[in-house]
Design an enzyme around this catalytic site. Structure first.
Site, PDB file in Angstrom:
ATOM      1  N   PRO A   2     105.817  29.483   8.500  1.00 24.43           N
ATOM      2  CA  PRO A   2     105.762  30.197   9.782  1.00 24.43           C
ATOM      3  C   PRO A   2     104.813  29.543  10.773  1.00 24.43           C
ATOM      4  O   PRO A   2     103.808  28.942  10.406  1.00 24.43           O
ATOM      5  CB  PRO A   2     105.244  31.581   9.372  1.00 24.43           C
ATOM      6  CG  PRO A   2     105.542  31.708   7.931  1.00 24.43           C
ATOM      7  CD  PRO A   2     105.449  30.332   7.366  1.00 24.43           C
ATOM      8  N   GLU A   3     105.165  29.654  12.049  1.00 20.12           N
ATOM      9  CA  GLU A   3     104.280  29.202  13.116  1.00 20.12           C
ATOM     10  C   GLU A   3     103.170  30.241  13.293  1.00 20.12           C
ATOM     11  O   GLU A   3     103.265  31.386  12.843  1.00 20.12           O
ATOM     12  CB  GLU A   3     105.074  29.062  14.420  1.00 20.12           C
ATOM     13  CG  GLU A   3     106.354  28.265  14.294  1.00 20.12           C
ATOM     14  CD  GLU A   3     106.164  26.769  14.417  1.00 20.12           C
ATOM     15  OE1 GLU A   3     105.184  26.331  15.044  1.00 20.12           O
ATOM     16  OE2 GLU A   3     107.016  26.027  13.891  1.00 20.12           O
ATOM     17  N   LYS A  51      97.354  30.104  10.268  1.00 22.48           N
ATOM     18  CA  LYS A  51      98.477  30.620   9.483  1.00 22.48           C
ATOM     19  C   LYS A  51      98.013  31.452   8.292  1.00 22.48           C
ATOM     20  O   LYS A  51      98.815  31.794   7.427  1.00 22.48           O
ATOM     21  CB  LYS A  51      99.341  29.451   9.005  1.00 22.48           C
ATOM     22  CG  LYS A  51      99.933  28.646  10.158  1.00 22.48           C
ATOM     23  CD  LYS A  51     100.817  27.543   9.655  1.00 22.48           C
ATOM     24  CE  LYS A  51     101.372  26.731  10.806  1.00 22.48           C
ATOM     25  NZ  LYS A  51     102.326  25.694  10.351  1.00 22.48           N
ATOM     26  N   ASN A 165     106.282  23.184  12.787  1.00 23.59           N
ATOM     27  CA  ASN A 165     107.181  22.099  13.137  1.00 23.59           C
ATOM     28  C   ASN A 165     107.994  22.369  14.397  1.00 23.59           C
ATOM     29  O   ASN A 165     108.326  21.444  15.147  1.00 23.59           O
ATOM     30  CB  ASN A 165     108.121  21.784  11.971  1.00 23.59           C
ATOM     31  CG  ASN A 165     108.574  20.344  11.981  1.00 23.59           C
ATOM     32  OD1 ASN A 165     107.816  19.458  12.362  1.00 23.59           O
ATOM     33  ND2 ASN A 165     109.808  20.097  11.566  1.00 23.59           N
ATOM     34  N   ARG A 250     108.896  15.578   7.433  1.00 19.50           N
ATOM     35  CA  ARG A 250     109.441  16.756   8.101  1.00 19.50           C
ATOM     36  C   ARG A 250     110.545  16.348   9.067  1.00 19.50           C
ATOM     37  O   ARG A 250     110.618  15.185   9.504  1.00 19.50           O
ATOM     38  CB  ARG A 250     108.372  17.556   8.843  1.00 19.50           C
ATOM     39  CG  ARG A 250     107.901  16.943  10.159  1.00 19.50           C
ATOM     40  CD  ARG A 250     106.846  15.919   9.998  1.00 19.50           C
ATOM     41  NE  ARG A 250     105.639  16.497   9.437  1.00 19.50           N
ATOM     42  CZ  ARG A 250     104.662  15.784   8.938  1.00 19.50           C
ATOM     43  NH1 ARG A 250     104.756  14.462   8.902  1.00 19.50           N
ATOM     44  NH2 ARG A 250     103.584  16.331   8.441  1.00 19.50           N
TER      45      ARG A 250
END
Length: 282
Positions: A2-3, A51, A165, A250
């Site tokens: 998660p962002e 996070k 990302n 990624r």
């Protein structure tokens, strides 16, 4: 993973459900804390740090959890059926008279003294959504290793905390550079850091990580997840690739026309004609 804005929303939801109430039930289903008894302790707050989630209790204790890829917290009203997954996936239960918070598939569940929180989050850079936000320090940390690819530097939580990302890719687009551009080559790193803050602030109370300002499905992002589709700015097809060495590589997305800098070889791209794929007024 998660962002930071998603974690912020989870913390706000848990805080609303638990803060100020005494626990009527508590169950930490991990070997290290299976015998811990938090029943009767009042929940002081649930705070995000990048996070990470920090649930603080009276008596100087903190429950540290992290969602990573698969974890989630759900809040249920009294008597409501728990539907977040099978019982074997439950890692934490915090119940009050008003409801119960259930943590599913949490890869990190750690009970520690509140005074020791720095041990687990002290390495993080300035939090984009936190009270410690310091853009000057964030820029200093980003540029401390000027040869790193910009997407890698943005994802390093030791530089600034909260970028995942999606935002790393979108920030490369708005800066006009490819993900492989060295962070020391950014023309205006201070502007990029401020834009990062603006993006997370705009989305911290809504889902979707909307970066274009357009809430319509398919137009919410500039390049992330748009491989083969027209760039919303110039309608050149967006390209996808991988950045970094496995297993820490990624997915990256970029517009070969709007973004300058090093990148894998792709077919020479020029801006498309007409307005196909371009959001109206953009």
């Amino acid at each position: 993973m998660p962002e930071g804005d998603s974690v912020y929303r989870v913390a706000a939801h848990l805080h609303e459900a638990l803060a100020g109430q005494a626990l009527t039930s508590a169950d930490l289903r991990v070997p290290a804390h299976a015998t811990a008894d938090l029943t009767g302790r009042r929940v002081l707050e649930v705070a995000p740090r990048g996070k990470h989630l920090l649930t603080r209790f009276e008596g100087g204790l903190t429950l540290h959890t992290h969602l990573r890829m698969d974890g989630r917290w759900e809040v249920y009203r009294p008597g409501e059926r728990w539907t977040g997954g099978p019982d074997r996936q439950i890692r934490a239960v915090l119940g009050t008279d008003r409801g119960t918070a259930v943590g599913y598939r949490l890869p990190v569940v750690e009970l520690l003294r509140t005074a020791d929180e720095r041990r687990i989050v002290g390495h993080l850079g300035p939090d984009l959504l936190g009270p410690d936000w310091d853009p000057v320090e964030a820029v200093r940390r980003l540029l401390a290793r000027p040869g790193r690819p910009v997407v890698e530097a943005l994802l390093d939580q030791r530089n600034l905390a909260g970028i995942g990302n999606v935002y790393a890719n979108e920030l490369c687009f708005v800066a006009g550079v490819t993900p492989w551009t060295e962070v020391g080559e950014l023309p205006h790193p201070d502007r990029l850091v401020e834009r990062a803050r603006q993006m997370l602030e705009a989305n911290k109370l809504r889902p979707g990580h909307i970066t274009t300002g357009d809430t319509r499905p398919g137009y919410q992002h500039w390049v992330y997840g748009r491989a083969g589709r027209p760039c919303p700015r110039c309608v050149t097809p967006v390209v996808a690739g991988r950045q970094g060495a496995p297993p820490r590589d990624r997915a990256v997305f970029w517009c070969p026309y709007c973004q300058r800098g090093p990148a894998p070889d792709v077919t020479t791209a020029r801006p498309g004609r007409g307005g196909a794929g371009r959001p109206p007024g953009r």
